[in-house]
Design a protein around this motif. Sequence first.
Motif, PDB file in Angstrom:
ATOM      1  N   PHE A 128       0.829  -1.211   0.000  1.00 42.31           N
ATOM      2  CA  PHE A 128       0.000   0.000   0.000  1.00 42.31           C
ATOM      3  C   PHE A 128       0.863   1.261   0.000  1.00 42.31           C
ATOM      4  CE2 PHE A 128      -3.339  -2.951   1.554  1.00 42.31           C
ATOM      5  CZ  PHE A 128      -4.273  -2.689   0.577  1.00 42.31           C
ATOM      6  N   ALA A 129       2.019   1.197   0.670  1.00 37.90           N
ATOM      7  CA  ALA A 129       2.902   2.368   0.654  1.00 37.90           C
ATOM      8  C   ALA A 129       3.392   2.618  -0.771  1.00 37.90           C
ATOM      9  CB  ALA A 129       4.075   2.167   1.610  1.00 37.90           C
ATOM     10  N   ALA A 130       3.815   1.552  -1.456  1.00 44.11           N
ATOM     11  CA  ALA A 130       4.322   1.709  -2.828  1.00 44.11           C
ATOM     12  C   ALA A 130       3.215   2.206  -3.762  1.00 44.11           C
ATOM     13  CB  ALA A 130       4.902   0.394  -3.339  1.00 44.11           C
ATOM     14  N   LEU A 131       1.988   1.751  -3.528  1.00 44.82           N
ATOM     15  CA  LEU A 131       0.863   2.168  -4.381  1.00 44.82           C
ATOM     16  C   LEU A 131       0.606   3.681  -4.232  1.00 44.82           C
ATOM     17  CD1 LEU A 131      -1.117   0.893  -6.339  1.00 44.82           C
ATOM     18  CD2 LEU A 131      -2.556   0.216  -4.414  1.00 44.82           C
ATOM     19  N   VAL A 132       0.581   4.154  -3.007  1.00 47.69           N
ATOM     20  CA  VAL A 132       0.378   5.598  -2.786  1.00 47.69           C
ATOM     21  C   VAL A 132       1.529   6.398  -3.395  1.00 47.69           C
ATOM     22  CG1 VAL A 132       0.360   7.403  -1.014  1.00 47.69           C
ATOM     23  CG2 VAL A 132      -1.042   5.351  -0.709  1.00 47.69           C
ATOM     24  N   MET A 133       2.749   5.902  -3.209  1.00 52.23           N
ATOM     25  CA  MET A 133       3.910   6.641  -3.723  1.00 52.23           C
ATOM     26  C   MET A 133       3.940   6.622  -5.252  1.00 52.23           C
ATOM     27  SD  MET A 133       6.390   5.176  -0.759  1.00 52.23           S
ATOM     28  CE  MET A 133       7.993   5.764  -1.216  1.00 52.23           C
ATOM     29  N   ALA A 134       3.518   5.504  -5.857  1.00 56.08           N
ATOM     30  CA  ALA A 134       3.473   5.431  -7.323  1.00 56.08           C
ATOM     31  C   ALA A 134       2.383   6.363  -7.865  1.00 56.08           C
ATOM     32  CB  ALA A 134       3.219   3.989  -7.777  1.00 56.08           C
ATOM     33  N   LEU A 135       1.244   6.420  -7.176  1.00 52.09           N
ATOM     34  CA  LEU A 135       0.172   7.342  -7.595  1.00 52.09           C
ATOM     35  C   LEU A 135       0.658   8.786  -7.535  1.00 52.09           C
ATOM     36  CD1 LEU A 135      -2.923   5.822  -5.756  1.00 52.09           C
ATOM     37  CD2 LEU A 135      -2.842   6.375  -8.192  1.00 52.09           C
ATOM     38  N   ASP A 136       1.366   9.099  -6.457  1.00 54.86           N
ATOM     39  CA  ASP A 136       1.868  10.461  -6.285  1.00 54.86           C
ATOM     40  C   ASP A 136       2.873  10.798  -7.384  1.00 54.86           C
ATOM     41  OD1 ASP A 136       2.182  12.935  -4.806  1.00 54.86           O
ATOM     42  OD2 ASP A 136       4.145  12.162  -4.196  1.00 54.86           O
ATOM     43  N   ASP A 137       3.714   9.825  -7.720  1.00 53.99           N
ATOM     44  CA  ASP A 137       4.701  10.016  -8.790  1.00 53.99           C
ATOM     45  C   ASP A 137       3.999  10.259 -10.129  1.00 53.99           C
ATOM     46  OD1 ASP A 137       7.413   9.816  -9.886  1.00 53.99           O
ATOM     47  OD2 ASP A 137       6.725   7.923 -10.760  1.00 53.99           O
ATOM     48  N   TRP A 138       2.939   9.483 -10.355  1.00 53.06           N
ATOM     49  CA  TRP A 138       2.212   9.549 -11.619  1.00 53.06           C
ATOM     50  C   TRP A 138       1.429  10.869 -11.734  1.00 53.06           C
ATOM     51  CZ3 TRP A 138      -3.080   7.047 -12.582  1.00 53.06           C
ATOM     52  CH2 TRP A 138      -3.358   7.013 -13.952  1.00 53.06           C
ATOM     53  N   ALA A 139       0.769  11.250 -10.635  1.00 55.28           N
ATOM     54  CA  ALA A 139      -0.147  12.394 -10.683  1.00 55.28           C
ATOM     55  C   ALA A 139       0.562  13.722 -10.412  1.00 55.28           C
ATOM     56  CB  ALA A 139      -1.274  12.190  -9.675  1.00 55.28           C
ATOM     57  N   GLY A 140       1.805  13.656  -9.943  1.00 53.17           N
ATOM     58  CA  GLY A 140       2.544  14.891  -9.663  1.00 53.17           C
ATOM     59  C   GLY A 140       1.950  15.718  -8.535  1.00 53.17           C
ATOM     60  N   TRP A 141       1.344  15.053  -7.562  1.00 55.60           N
ATOM     61  CA  TRP A 141       0.721  15.806  -6.456  1.00 55.60           C
ATOM     62  C   TRP A 141       1.751  16.456  -5.531  1.00 55.60           C
ATOM     63  CZ3 TRP A 141      -2.563  10.864  -5.734  1.00 55.60           C
ATOM     64  CH2 TRP A 141      -3.715  10.950  -6.532  1.00 55.60           C
ATOM     65  N   GLY A 142       2.918  15.864  -5.451  1.00 53.84           N
ATOM     66  CA  GLY A 142       3.946  16.399  -4.556  1.00 53.84           C
ATOM     67  C   GLY A 142       3.592  16.246  -3.082  1.00 53.84           C
ATOM     68  N   LEU A 143       3.035  15.091  -2.724  1.00 52.25           N
ATOM     69  CA  LEU A 143       2.663  14.855  -1.329  1.00 52.25           C
ATOM     70  C   LEU A 143       3.900  14.767  -0.451  1.00 52.25           C
ATOM     71  CD1 LEU A 143       0.022  12.012  -1.913  1.00 52.25           C
ATOM     72  CD2 LEU A 143      -0.460  14.395  -1.273  1.00 52.25           C
ATOM     73  N   GLY A 144       3.771  15.239   0.788  1.00 55.32           N
ATOM     74  CA  GLY A 144       4.854  15.081   1.758  1.00 55.32           C
ATOM     75  C   GLY A 144       4.777  13.705   2.411  1.00 55.32           C
ATOM     76  N   GLY A 145       5.825  13.348   3.155  1.00 58.34           N
ATOM     77  CA  GLY A 145       5.876  12.041   3.808  1.00 58.34           C
ATOM     78  C   GLY A 145       4.686  11.817   4.728  1.00 58.34           C
ATOM     79  N   ARG A 146       4.281  12.849   5.447  1.00 59.56           N
ATOM     80  CA  ARG A 146       3.166  12.726   6.385  1.00 59.56           C
ATOM     81  C   ARG A 146       1.864  12.393   5.653  1.00 59.56           C
ATOM     82  NH1 ARG A 146       2.616  17.201  11.139  1.00 59.56           N
ATOM     83  NH2 ARG A 146       4.743  16.516  11.505  1.00 59.56           N
TER      84      ARG A 146
END
Length: 332
Positions: A128-146
């Motif tokens: 699930f961590a990798a899925l969220v991080m891959a989505l963020d990479d794909w969508a360019g949201w620029g989410l922080g670690g928190r």
Amino acid sequence: MDDIQYQFAGNILSGRPTSLRASGQAFAPSNIALCKYWGKRAAALNLPVNSSLSVSLGRLGTRTEIRCADTERVYLNGALQPPDTSFAQRVSGFLDLFRPFLGDPQFEVRTENNIPTAAGLASSASGFAALVMALDDWAGWGLGGREKSMLARLGSGSAARSVFDGFVQWHAGSNDDGTDSFAERLPEKWPEFRIGILELSRARKPVGSRDGMNRTVETSFLYAFGWQKQAEEDLARIRRGIETRDFTLLGITAERNALAMHATMMSAWPPLLYFQPDTVEQIHKVQRVRADGLEVYLTIDAGPNIKLLFLQENEAAVADAFPGLQTINPFG
Ligand code: PMV
């Protein structure tokens, strides 16, 4: 997925411009808790009763790639998962949280685990961590670690910790809205710290950690009697062990915390016993080799496999005593 989860994800993602790339990719490490997350105070948002502390497993974990597709396709280690399998349903169900922010697409998700799936080695955490991080990479949201940690938490509690390397603390938080329950990387590194995976079974466990945890909270008198307080004390001791490089303090506390968690499971009804005969044999063996002077401790999650904790100076001796051990250097 629950309305509360949509709302929670929405609060994090709304107002973030999306700029889609062709695909997104990420790697997240698996993690082993030294002070366990055991029990939820609120189920929908995976809010834990107690804070927990883990160490991430370096290069062992999950690599995920995500892109748009004409129909939803979920691959695990190269094999297409039929849509009615629990794996495909868990992934697609989790992705439902994000679809509204991405123009309601169907996804192709490719997940590669280099750890055995569902054998108590926390592949759902890195997944699930990798899925969220891959989505963020794909969508360019620029989410922080928190933010990534809080979103991964919705998939699986322990995934909140897999967003980071090294030692990681997941703060239980106290808000009902879940906004203060996220993981953080601790600053300390411990290059001599080693984890050994003693894989005793690859069989899928009969009761998953989610159900096991709920059953324990609902029926175990031992859990009600003292788990939360003990876990908070254990976490403080383990942090002190990390800060002062006191391996004995860390090891004793981590082993006792894991066995206390299993004691709460065994006193649930119906009782939960994740140990197999091999597990018990190896617990005795750890106690024996320790009595003979080799400093090694163990921890066990919701499964039959054992993880050993030791320092680099004892790596050869521990490998000798436990044939087949897979040793990981989390800081390597
Ligand atoms: O994140 P879950 O729901 O798979 O629960 C994890 C529970 C334990 O692995 C037993 C403990 C932990 O902190 O990882």
